[in-house]
Structures are given as structure tokens and as C-alpha cells.
Enzyme design. Structure first.
Site, short mmCIF file in Angstrom:
data_model
loop_
_atom_site.label_atom_id
_atom_site.label_comp_id
_atom_site.label_asym_id
_atom_site.label_seq_id
_atom_site.Cartn_x
_atom_site.Cartn_y
_atom_site.Cartn_z
N LYS A 76 -32.01 86.74 10.25
CA LYS A 76 -30.69 87.46 10.54
C LYS A 76 -29.54 86.71 10.37
O LYS A 76 -29.72 85.45 10.61
CB LYS A 76 -30.75 88.20 11.85
N SER A 151 -28.70 96.35 15.59
CA SER A 151 -27.71 95.58 14.35
C SER A 151 -28.80 94.81 13.47
O SER A 151 -28.12 94.46 12.33
CB SER A 151 -26.72 94.64 15.03
N SER A 175 -30.84 95.41 19.64
CA SER A 175 -30.74 95.53 18.34
C SER A 175 -31.90 94.49 17.70
O SER A 175 -32.19 94.61 16.24
CB SER A 175 -29.62 94.34 17.86
N1 GLN Z 1 -25.88 99.03 19.76
C1 GLN Z 1 -25.54 97.88 20.53
C2 GLN Z 1 -24.05 97.64 20.44
O1 GLN Z 1 -23.59 97.80 19.60
C3 GLN Z 1 -26.52 96.80 20.60
C4 GLN Z 1 -26.18 95.77 19.70
C5 GLN Z 1 -26.97 94.53 19.52
O2 GLN Z 1 -28.04 94.37 20.19
N2 GLN Z 1 -26.61 93.30 19.06
O3 GLN Z 1 -23.79 96.65 21.11
#
Ligand code: GLN
Length: 483
Positions: A76, A151, A175
């Protein structure tokens, strides 16, 4: 030399008996990445990958062994890398090169895994759909009109589309689990502090945790075993001995107590997701598990708690992007102040700015007690709810996401709707507990559904065992898009 649909153990066996080579596997991955139109990768550097592959082949030829030695992995683009750009999906870092490798990147390189590139993600990991990436949305291989989740969307796409057998992700509020669910692969976020955050571009430091994504629980176990471990460079890293998470995967599930939080099956859960989850729970029962009703009464409050704490930490973490120390600087300024202002106005996307504003607000004098302190108290209560539930069960199970993947563009002007969809993943994040997503079927439009398993602290091996046993008796994890 296709790695497609082969397990990591099968790849390692082929590398060991000489029927496969790391260079061959890497060439195959690079070709497939180049031919893919899913926008899963932000940076690919074939020469750097092939150099690592040649080194892996040489290590094996000299007698070295290892489950990941010569196996391709995609990182990632939140983990910094010397040989690839490190963008965090942001214009702010679009051309940034790190002078060092993240601990996770370093550990996997030591294990001999070959990096095939950096995967697309929401900007600074803020989002649930990958649409917040400066580099454009990645597409779901099951239906290119759909989001892959986020994400860590690019990582999920890379595995699901057979572009790489393994991928790293990061999970702050879901994410790793949510894109794994939406792309029909397996993903695990370990206990907070298991995986080093050194070189993981920070979003919300008290929540951020690296995780493993692969087709199967067994592959995730092998990847996580190499990723996790104490790191003196990360002050929140847990000082525990390295663990082999693949040990004991074969133990049966007889007697396992699976808690089903009432609040995870209430209104708001789509019928198609509920049906796939119910079927998977019946399967677990057939494997000897006992389903137990439990309650996590503050589930709904995890949304306001998380969306205060995470932006608060983000507003602090992202203050370092000032046009001086890292990345982008505006070309148009008259003094220092306008340089800061324009750099940040031009370098950050809308969602990142929204969170910096919210974060600065909830931390400001006069609002700190009303919002930030309250959110911290809620966080503690949510952790206590889990502690009470785990007094009577071994794992907790439920959905990952209330719906299957939605269409790209469908919710871009409704950020709050996206926040609400995080309801099932945020509680474990706030409590620092390990969570996993296991593919358990398909819902509307043939889009995948994931079952979430949440464990007590340090119960990664147990979660992986439950996933593995489930996968010994089902083939959802082996299904391939377009297949
Ligand atoms: N959807 C959540 C956010 O926008 C989690 C994102 C994540 O785990 N990086 O913060």
C-alpha cells in the site's frame, strides 16, 4: 509461470523444486499489472522489482529457505519505500521519494518477498472507497463500475485480480477489512502495536495499524508472521516475541464460542449481506462452533467517537506538510505565510481538508472538553463493552460493511453517508482489537460479502484459524472475478 490462484505454500514449493523462479513470478506480476485497467497501482518500477527477484533466486540457490522467499508482494502506498515513490495517494507527496524503507517493507524484503509496486489508496488513508485518491479511483475487479472499498483499495484489487498474491494494507477504522470484504479476499488487521508504524505515513497514530491481505487465511498468516514484530523505532510497538501465525491453523473449531453482537444485525444491514453472513454462521456451526448472543451497546457511538479522534490526530499529523519539509510546494507565493497556505490549499484534497478542519476544531480551546475528551471517554467505554463480551465468547462475528460495494461516484457528495458505513469496523479499531474479513459469498450484482471476525487482544492466530477452517470447507476465497 502463473501465480494466479496458487497458495503461497504452493508457490514456495515451486520455488523450492525449481519449477518456479522469483524472476519468472515477478515478470508475470509486472505483465499483469501493466495489462490491467483497474488503476490498482500508483508506482511500478520493474527494474527494482527484478533486482529483488534475482536476489531472492540467488538466496534460494545458496540454500536459504522461507515461506515468502521469492513471492511477489504489493505495498500500500502508505508504507514508505526507497525504490518506489511514496505518495499516500496525495498530490502533496506525488513525487516524494523516501530516504528509507518502512519497517514492514524492510521486514518483508528480509523475508525475501519481492515488491512489485505501490498500490492505490485514499489520500492519507482517509476514506472507504478509494475515490479520495489523487491518482483516481481504483476499480473493483468483480464489477469495474463498483468501488473496491478503501482505503487499501488498490491492495485488495491487486490480490483479487491476480496481480499479486500478497499485499500489505493499513487499517485505521476498517481499511484492511472493508476493501478485503468488497473485493472477495481475506484481510487481517492485528492488535494495535503488533505491526510497526515506523515508515507508515501517519493518519491517526493511536488507531493506525498495518495488516495483511491475500486470497486465503493461510496466506495472510504467512504474510502477517513476516510483517509483525517488536520495533524499537516505534514507541507504540508491543514488546512481544515474534509469532508464527500459521501454527495451529489445522486445529478444528469444535467448542468455539462465537459471539454475535445484536447491534451488528440490527436495522441498516442490507438483506443480501445478511443472507450471506447467516449462511456463513450456519457453516461455522456445522464445524462445531456455538453461536452466542452478545451485546456491544455503544456500537453506534463508535462513529462520532472515531470521527472526532481520527480527525484530531490527523490535523496534528498532517501539520508536517508545510511545503518545506516534504513534497509539494506551491509555485505562487509572496511570503512565508502565503507559501504555507497555498501549498496546503493546493496539495490536499477535499476530504483531507475537511478532516483537518474538524480535527483543529475539536481540539481547540473551548471545544476540547465538549468533543475530544468526550470521544476519548466513549472510546474507553467501547473497549469495556468488548471486554464484557469476551468474558463469554472466544471470537465475535458479524458483517464488515452494511452493504456490498456501491458504484463509483454514487456517494462522493455525501461524506457522512460514507462515515456511517464504517459502523461495524470502527469499534474494534477504537478498542485496538484484531479484526479480520473472510469472503463468504456474494450479494446484489454479484458483489462480494465479507464476514468480520473480531478477536481479543493478541488472538490473531485464533482468528486466522477460524478463517482457515472455514476456507477448508468453502470455496468463496478461491472464486475469481470473471471466472
Ligand atoms: N473509512 C475510515 C476513514 O475514512 C477508515 C479508513 C482507514 O481505516 N484508513 O477514516
Amino acid at each position: 509461470m502463473r501465480f494466479e490462484s496458487r497458495s503461497v505454500r504452493a508457490l514456495a514449493a515451486g520455488l523450492e523444486d525449481g519449477s518456479l523462479s522469483a524472476v519468472g513470478l515477478t515478470r508475470d506480476a509486472l505483465e499483469r499489472i501493466a495489462a490491467s485497467d483497474l488503476n490498482a497501482f500508483i508506482d511500478v518500477q520493474p527494474e527494482a522489482s527484478l533486482a529483488q527477484a534475482r536476489a531472492a533466486d540467488a538466496r534460494r540457490a545458496s540454500g536459504q529457505r522461507g515461506a515468502l522467499l521469492g513471492v511477489p508482494v504489493a505495498h500500500k502506498d502508505i508504507f514508505v519505500t526507497r525504490d518506489w515513490r511514496s505518495t499516500a495517494g496525495s498530490k502533496m507527496l506525488a513525487d516524494y521519494r523516501s530516504p528509507f524503507d518502512a519497517t514492514v517493507v524492510e521486514r518483508l524484503a528480509q523475508a525475501g518477498a519481492v515488491c512489485v509496486g505501490k498500490t492505490n489508496c485514499d489520500e492519507f488513508a482517509m476514506g472507504s472507497s478509494n475515490e479520495n485518491s489523487y491518482f483516481g479511483a481504483a476499480r473493483n475487479p468483480w464489477d469495474p463500475a463498483a468501488i473496491p472499498g478503501g482505503s487499501s483499495g488498490g491492495s485488495a484489487v491487486a490480490v483479487a485480480a491476480g496481480l499479486a498474491p500478497l499485499a500489505t494494507g493499513t487499517d485505521t477504522g476498517g481499511s484492511v477489512r472493508q476493501p478485503a470484504a468488497m473485493c472477495g479476499i481475506t484481510g487481517i488487521k492485528p492488535t494495535y502495536g503488533r505491526v510497526s508504524r515506523w515508515g507508515m505515513i501517519a493518519y491517526a497514530s493511536s488507531l493506525d495499524q498495518g495488516g495483511a491481505m491475500a486470497r486465503s487465511a493461510e496466506d495472510c498468516a504467512l504474510l502477517l508472521s513476516a510483517m509483525a514484530g517488536f520495533d524499537p523505532r516505534d514507541s507504540t510497538s508491543l514488546e512481544r516475541p515474534d509469532e508464527d501465525f500459521a501454527r495451529g491453523l489445522d486445529q478444528p473449531l469444535a467448542g468455539l464460542r462465537v459471539g454475535l453482537p445484536r447491534e451488528f444485525f440490527a436495522d441498516g444491514l442490507a438483506d443480501d449481506v445478511r443472507a450471506a453472513i447467516d449462511a456463513s454462521l450456519r457453516q461455522l456451526e456445522q464445524l462445531g462452533a456455538r453461536l452466542v448472543d452478545v451485546s456491544l451497546p455503544r456500537t453506534r457511538l463508535s462513529i462520532p467517537a472515531y470521527y472526532v479522534i481520527a480527525p484530531a490526530e490527523a490535523s496534528s499529523n498532517l501539520s508536517r506538510f508545510d511545503g518545506v519539509r516534504y513534497g509539494y510546494r506551491t509555485g505562487d507565493y509572496t511570503d512565508l505565510r502565503s507559501m504555507y497556505e497555498r501549498t496546503r490549499a493546493e496539495g490536499f484534497g477535499a476530504e483531507v481538508k475537511r478532516r483537518i478542519l474538524v480535527g483543529a476544531y475539536v481540539l481547540s480551546h473551548g471545544y476540547y472538553d465538549a468533543y475530544y475528551l468526550q470521544a476519548q471517554k466513549l472510546r474507553r467505554l467501547i473497549a469495556q463493552d468488548f471486554a464484557a463480551a469476551f468474558a463469554g465468547v472466544d471470537v465475535i462475528a458479524g458483517p464488515v460493511s452494511p452493504t456490498v460495494a456501491w458504484n463509483i461516484g454514487e456517494r462522493t457528495d455525501d461524506p457522512v453517508r460514507n462515515y456511517l458505513a464504517d459502523i461495524y469496523t470502527l469499534p474494534a479499531s477504537l478498542a485496538g482489537l484484531p479484526g479480520m474479513s473472510v469472503p463468504v459469498g456474494f450479494g446484489a450484482g454479484g458483489r462480494p460479502v465479507g464476514l468480520q471476525l473480531i478477536g481479543n487482544y493478541f488472538a490473531e492466530a485464533l482468528l486466522l484459524r477460524v478463517g482457515h477452517q472455514f476456507q477448508q470447507h468453502t470455496d468463496w476465497h478461491l472464486r475469481q472475478p470473471g471466472g
